[in-house]
Design an enzyme around this catalytic site. Structure first.
Site, mmCIF file in Angstrom:
data_model
loop_
_atom_site.group_PDB
_atom_site.id
_atom_site.type_symbol
_atom_site.label_atom_id
_atom_site.label_comp_id
_atom_site.label_asym_id
_atom_site.label_seq_id
_atom_site.Cartn_x
_atom_site.Cartn_y
_atom_site.Cartn_z
ATOM 1 N N ASP A 140 -0.503 -4.311 -0.364
ATOM 2 C CA ASP A 140 0.352 -4.397 -1.261
ATOM 3 C C ASP A 140 -0.202 -6.034 -2.141
ATOM 4 O O ASP A 140 -0.443 -6.703 -1.336
ATOM 5 C CB ASP A 140 1.707 -4.298 -0.964
ATOM 6 C CG ASP A 140 2.743 -4.281 -2.110
ATOM 7 O OD1 ASP A 140 3.400 -3.346 -1.968
ATOM 8 O OD2 ASP A 140 2.878 -4.907 -2.908
ATOM 9 N N ASP A 156 -4.753 -7.019 -4.631
ATOM 10 C CA ASP A 156 -4.283 -6.007 -5.742
ATOM 11 C C ASP A 156 -5.277 -4.766 -5.366
ATOM 12 O O ASP A 156 -6.568 -4.833 -5.398
ATOM 13 C CB ASP A 156 -4.816 -6.299 -7.017
ATOM 14 C CG ASP A 156 -4.732 -5.647 -8.260
ATOM 15 O OD1 ASP A 156 -4.271 -4.501 -8.099
ATOM 16 O OD2 ASP A 156 -4.940 -6.353 -9.239
ATOM 17 N N ASP A 193 2.833 4.738 -2.809
ATOM 18 C CA ASP A 193 3.942 4.740 -3.476
ATOM 19 C C ASP A 193 3.985 3.617 -4.761
ATOM 20 O O ASP A 193 5.091 3.323 -4.980
ATOM 21 C CB ASP A 193 4.970 4.355 -2.397
ATOM 22 C CG ASP A 193 6.669 4.681 -2.657
ATOM 23 O OD1 ASP A 193 6.592 5.468 -3.882
ATOM 24 O OD2 ASP A 193 7.536 4.054 -2.306
ATOM 25 N N LYS A 241 2.438 9.057 -5.756
ATOM 26 C CA LYS A 241 3.515 8.932 -6.635
ATOM 27 C C LYS A 241 3.151 8.654 -8.015
ATOM 28 O O LYS A 241 2.144 8.195 -8.380
ATOM 29 C CB LYS A 241 4.366 7.371 -6.394
ATOM 30 C CG LYS A 241 5.392 7.395 -7.333
ATOM 31 C CD LYS A 241 6.767 6.550 -6.807
ATOM 32 C CE LYS A 241 6.466 5.007 -7.069
ATOM 33 N NZ LYS A 241 7.678 4.215 -6.623
HETATM 34 C C1 LIG Z 1 8.265 1.368 -4.747
HETATM 35 S S1 LIG Z 1 7.356 -0.109 -3.940
HETATM 36 C C2 LIG Z 1 6.899 0.553 -2.424
HETATM 37 C C3 LIG Z 1 7.875 0.870 -1.504
HETATM 38 C C4 LIG Z 1 7.504 1.143 -0.015
HETATM 39 N N1 LIG Z 1 6.706 2.496 -0.128
HETATM 40 C C5 LIG Z 1 8.303 1.112 0.994
HETATM 41 O O1 LIG Z 1 8.945 2.106 1.601
HETATM 42 O O2 LIG Z 1 8.952 -0.025 1.343
HETATM 43 C C6 LIG Z 1 5.900 -0.360 -5.072
HETATM 44 C C7 LIG Z 1 4.940 -1.206 -4.333
HETATM 45 O O3 LIG Z 1 3.808 -1.224 -5.052
HETATM 46 C C8 LIG Z 1 3.079 -2.312 -5.077
HETATM 47 N N2 LIG Z 1 2.273 -2.432 -6.173
HETATM 48 C C9 LIG Z 1 2.135 -2.003 -7.369
HETATM 49 N N3 LIG Z 1 0.994 -2.143 -8.002
HETATM 50 C C10 LIG Z 1 0.010 -2.501 -7.303
HETATM 51 C C11 LIG Z 1 -1.304 -2.798 -6.992
HETATM 52 N N4 LIG Z 1 -2.077 -2.845 -8.037
HETATM 53 N N5 LIG Z 1 -1.948 -3.090 -5.675
HETATM 54 C C12 LIG Z 1 -1.002 -3.340 -4.679
HETATM 55 N N6 LIG Z 1 0.372 -3.042 -4.817
HETATM 56 C C13 LIG Z 1 0.524 -2.643 -5.983
HETATM 57 C C14 LIG Z 1 4.408 -3.406 -5.464
HETATM 58 O O4 LIG Z 1 3.898 -4.481 -5.319
HETATM 59 C C15 LIG Z 1 5.417 -2.655 -4.752
HETATM 60 O O5 LIG Z 1 5.646 -3.357 -3.632
#
Ligand SMILES: C[S@@+](CC[C@H](N)C(=O)[O-])C[C@H]1O[C@@H](n2cnc3c(N)ncnc32)[C@H](O)[C@@H]1O
Length: 301
Positions: A140, A156, A193, A241
């Site tokens: 994340d 990232d 997700d 997702k």
């Molecule tokens: C809906 S949350 C996930 C919740 C997680 N599944 C849980 O149960 O706790 C979506 C996550 O995707 C991460 N995210 C979005 N784009 C990203 C990227 N390019 N690389 C890494 N993480 C990413 C965000 O930082 C966020 O924490």
């Protein structure tokens, strides 16, 4: 005189709506009384209760993309045997900044476990670590607190260097994997997700979601073990997702269905009905090589 709401009035209204919705949300209440770090955890529980893709002895390596704050990783950790999901205290509380509503440890009979005590947390983590099998790599942009059996990478996912960092972490996490040939698929389940930050522009948000889906599908194609390698029908799973919009039907037909034995579109009850998010749960990875103009040929292994 026409009435135009100001931005401040609109944002006050939407935050009031958000608070009201949170107050009545069954899953928010359930999360508050459980040890899960996110409401999202219930979505993965629903998928796995319905399709049972985590609860197999041959599921040892799981990559959780977009994992923070860690609800899905907790569910996987439990299903790999690092803790029980029958009760609400399977894992040490790794939320030190949140005041526990539980009675202090000394007032609970027969327990010296203090969730806010860092020594107890480390002991509990070490104890849980020794119970489970395999490993979870959680990626994340945001940091995550420790979860038994989970190695987290704050990176990232879209950065091209992240793929190598995940592979390195997998190789160093499971001793047996070091012996496997370099370049060979290692992963049993890929979960994503991830969602882009929404901008309010539906077209832009859909494009960003599509871009993430393409990258995750390509990652799964590089790392998932096949049904044949696993030796079980529906082995090799991708949970993805996405924001629902027309192009996702083409994505499903071209990028998912030819390569998996079974692809299901699921809008889980725990996903808010007003949200356009949905999931593809794809089971049984059987990659086929796409040959332009002449159709599709099976890939030789
Ligand atoms: C809906 S949350 C996930 C919740 C997680 N599944 C849980 O149960 O706790 C979506 C996550 O995707 C991460 N995210 C979005 N784009 C990203 C990227 N390019 N690389 C890494 N993480 C990413 C965000 O930082 C966020 O924490």
């Amino acid at each position: 005189m026409s009435f135009r709401p100001t931005l401040a009035a609109l944002s006050k209204k939407s935050s009031t709506q958000w608070i009201a919705r949170q107050r009545h949300d069954h899953y928010v209440k359930q999360r508050a009384s459980s040890a899960y770090k996110s409401r999202s955890a219930f979505k993965l529980l629903e998928f796995d209760d319905q399709l049972g893709f985590l609860d197999h002895d041959d599921v040892n390596v799981v990559v959780d993309l977009g994992a923070a704050p860690g609800g899905w990783s907790q569910v996987v950790s439990q299903r790999l045997g690092y803790g029980s999901d029958e009760d609400s205290e399977p894992l040490p509380s790794t939320l030190p900044r949140v005041r526990s509503k539980r009675r202090p440890a000394e007032s609970r009979p027969g327990s010296d476990y203090d969730p806010l005590n860092i020594d107890n947390m480390e002991e509990e983590l070490a104890r849980s670590e020794s119970k489970g099998r395999g490993t979870v790599v959680a990626v994340d942009l945001l940091p995550m607190n420790p979860i038994p059996g989970v190695r987290s990478l704050q990176k990232d996912f879209l950065d091209p260097r992240t793929d190598a960092a995940i592979t390195d972490l997998l190789h160093s996490s499971i001793p047996g994997l070091r012996q496997r040939k370099k370049g060979k698929a290692l992963v049993d389940v890929v979960l994503s997700d991830m969602a882009p930050n929404t901008s309010g522009n539906a077209l832009h948000d859909s494009e960003e979601s599509y871009r993430l889906c393409l990258s995750v599908q390509a990652f799964a194609a590089r790392h998932l073990r096949t049904e044949e390698q696993i030796g079980r029908r529906y082995g090799g799973v991708l949970v993805l997702k996405h924001f629902s919009f027309d192009a996702m039907n083409v994505f499903r037909k071209e990028k998912l269905e030819p390569h998996f034995s079974n692809v299901q579109y699921i809008k889980p009850p725990a996903s808010r009905s007003e949200s356009s998010e949905s999931y593809f749960v794809c089971r049984g990875w059987n990659p086929v090589r796409e040959v332009p103009m002449y159709g599709i040929l099976p890939e030789s292994h």
